[in-house]
Scaffold this active site. Sequence first.
Site, PDB file in Angstrom:
ATOM      1  N   SER A 674       0.811  -1.220   0.000  1.00  0.00           N
ATOM      2  CA  SER A 674       0.000   0.000   0.000  1.00  0.00           C
ATOM      3  C   SER A 674       0.843   1.269   0.000  1.00  0.00           C
ATOM      4  O   SER A 674       0.309   2.362  -0.239  1.00  0.00           O
ATOM      5  CB  SER A 674      -0.939   0.013   1.215  1.00  0.00           C
ATOM      6  OG  SER A 674      -0.204   0.081   2.416  1.00  0.00           O
ATOM      7  N   LYS A 717      -6.213   4.911   8.012  1.00  0.00           N
ATOM      8  CA  LYS A 717      -5.064   5.675   7.525  1.00  0.00           C
ATOM      9  C   LYS A 717      -5.380   7.168   7.426  1.00  0.00           C
ATOM     10  O   LYS A 717      -4.578   8.012   7.851  1.00  0.00           O
ATOM     11  CB  LYS A 717      -4.617   5.126   6.167  1.00  0.00           C
ATOM     12  CG  LYS A 717      -4.014   3.725   6.256  1.00  0.00           C
ATOM     13  CD  LYS A 717      -3.691   3.167   4.880  1.00  0.00           C
ATOM     14  CE  LYS A 717      -3.055   1.782   4.986  1.00  0.00           C
ATOM     15  NZ  LYS A 717      -2.753   1.185   3.673  1.00  0.00           N
TER      16      LYS A 717
END
Length: 823
Positions: A674, A717
């Site tokens: 990611s 996040k």
Amino acid sequence: MAVDPLPAELLYRACDTSGFTFDSTSELEDLPGLAGQDRVLDALRFGTGIRRHGYNLFVLGPDGSGQHDAVTKFLTDVASRERAPSDWAYVMRYSAPHRPIVLELGAGAGNALKEAMAQLVDELKVTVPGTLDSEDYQNRSQMIAEEFRAKQENAFEDIRNRAEDQGLSLLRTPSGFALAPVVTEGEHKGEVLKPDAFNALPDVERKRIEAAIQVLQKELADILEHMPAWEKEHRQRMQTLNAEVATRLVERAMHDLRKRFDTSTPLRDWLASVATDLVDNIGIFAGVAPQTAAAAGQMPPSPNFGTVDPFRRYEVNVLVGNGQVTRSRGDYIGGGAPVVYEDHPTLQNLLGRVEHVPQMGALVTDFTLIKGGSLHRANGGYLLVDALKLLREPLAWEALKRALRRRKIIIESPGEFMSMVSTVTLEPDAVQLDLKVLLFGERQLYYMLSNADPEFAELFKVAADFDDVMDRETENDLLYARFLAGLCRSEELLPLDRSGVARLTERASRLAEDSEKLSTAVRPIADLMREADYIARGKSADHITAYHVDAALEAQIARADRMRETSLELITREIIMIDTEGECVGQVNGLSVLSMGEVSFGRPARITARVRMGFGTARVLDIEREVDLGGRIHSKGVLILSGYLSASFLPEIPFSMSASLVFEQSYGGIDGDSASSAELYALISALAEVPIAQGLAVTGSVNQLGQVQAIGGVNDKIEGFFDVCMRRGLTGDQGVLIPAANVKHLMLRQDVVDAVERGVFAIYPVETIEEGVELLMDAPAGKRNADGKFTAGSVYARAEARLAAFADNQRRFAQRVDDSGRK
């Protein structure tokens, strides 16, 4: 190529309560256990319907998804429509007590047989002594005894009379019988002659007496020789009398019992052996001690019983009785087939055991000490077992497979299996096995067993795979409301109002990490409801509302928030270096998720890149991988971004670049791809020497075509970087770049949504690396013109120019002159 920030309405999908036709969940019916799980429902119907060997089931699903309760509810309904299975009981095999007989009986007949046998013993305890004390029995036994005594007396009387005729007397001495001459006349007539008197007799008389004694002694010896036979005949006649009386008593006592339980050949044969044993051991009912009776031949000695209770040999050990409805330990037995959950699947809990008791310094056992296991209780129905618990128990997994493969339950002792004990034990008959076993476990465990154990696929042919999520549609929102209503009733919670249902529905979307899906996980939602109920009751509320749910969720987060707070403190105190303002070349804020147990939160991480001229082939050094802190997927992401660079810049000239990438101040393992787009941005910035705005953070993986791909944990996040910016103060220039494919996954906290709505924080959906470059570096990324060159002044033009300089320097550096002066 400008990318606009997402509007606030796309950051959180609120539940539309206008479609709700209720005000409270108390108005709703419970949801069927498997609603929305059509695949699982079909698998369960198939697995429970097909009656073939090996079609047991493995229920796949994550822990806490409620599959156990749902499957149990389904099976209970199915089992209630099936016939109750047989009872199973162990009884004594009188010819071999160490090998008990197993009897299959009709449902409920096991306890009935046990009671009937106990009544039989009680009846004989009364009738046998009464019969033996009766006048008829006493007269017949006395007649046999008198005949025996008369026979003995007549024989001795005949010898005595003949001896007297010969002037002799029959005497009984301590050593036996003896003949001696007596005085035949005078005042001492009849007295035994003394030796001196006998020797004074004429020789003819002495010889006559000696000859007569010799003849009579021979006849006396013949009589004594026949006495054991007469005694044996006496005993046989008494035994015949006792057998006749016992047979009559036993037949009369067992008549109704035999008629009632004349249901199968094994049962008839055992009852016949009971009758024979009762006749042989009728003395124990007359109060004769077992050892005395055994010594008299009335009862064979049995090493399994000792002198504890001679009547135990006629007991019935009901291993499984299906005649009554019982609910315990998660089991449902009665009203149909049993549904049994084995919470502690050890070898003995599954297969049963033979217990021992101490007696005279030794451990002994008998058939009454055989205890059934969960396989016995579930026989004819369904056994539910947690697969991981089963595999953790020594010998249990192999034992279960043996039982399923043999279709028999053979009781095995762990001590005997491992040759650790040598006590006297039993060899009970095997119980025929016919049931469905349902194992519960996570998908990884199912796939591991499928690959590692060849027998697994043969014995567990049906997989029931629970969906982790369901579509979030209006129809499913109503179904979810019914599910919440059922939880309220089963947990005895306050009912939810419409706002409470809406908030829990939204929470289920957040757990699913998808605004278009609802998580099917039960445990986190049930826990949240219990805690909201606690708060609502503390405020004397009649219903659980959105306010109570929010308060419970905030309390949950606060209780587990220490690590997140510590991480934020380290960043705000600049112990961990994260910039949220300004610009920097070759440096970008990546985003990661830290998970500890059931707690997870997002945290920014500084990613830096450095480039220089290389020699030979191009190389991007992954420092995390070099020190064994980077996982395989992370390394794959680095190689992919290397492929993108090679294809995007100087396609016809060999790369002459050496670069390094690192997560700064990272001291633990890193995996996943990611951050590959963030690493690529840092490399491009370092190559082009164009600074990156530090008020922006990046997440997303990248492919070799430069497309930004979806990642997991997007909400955590974003919130992790937002919290850092909030602590330092929002400037209006801060935000997060996410893959455009992740927009549908957004279910952000309300404070993040509010900040976006006020324009002080932004979330940018990015589809390509070029879009991200322009956002981060505030300059056009650049496109190749007809002449094959990037737009002048663009980021990519500057990056390619520097790579071209590297290549030119490499060529000059590679030119050497050898000793002969040749180039």
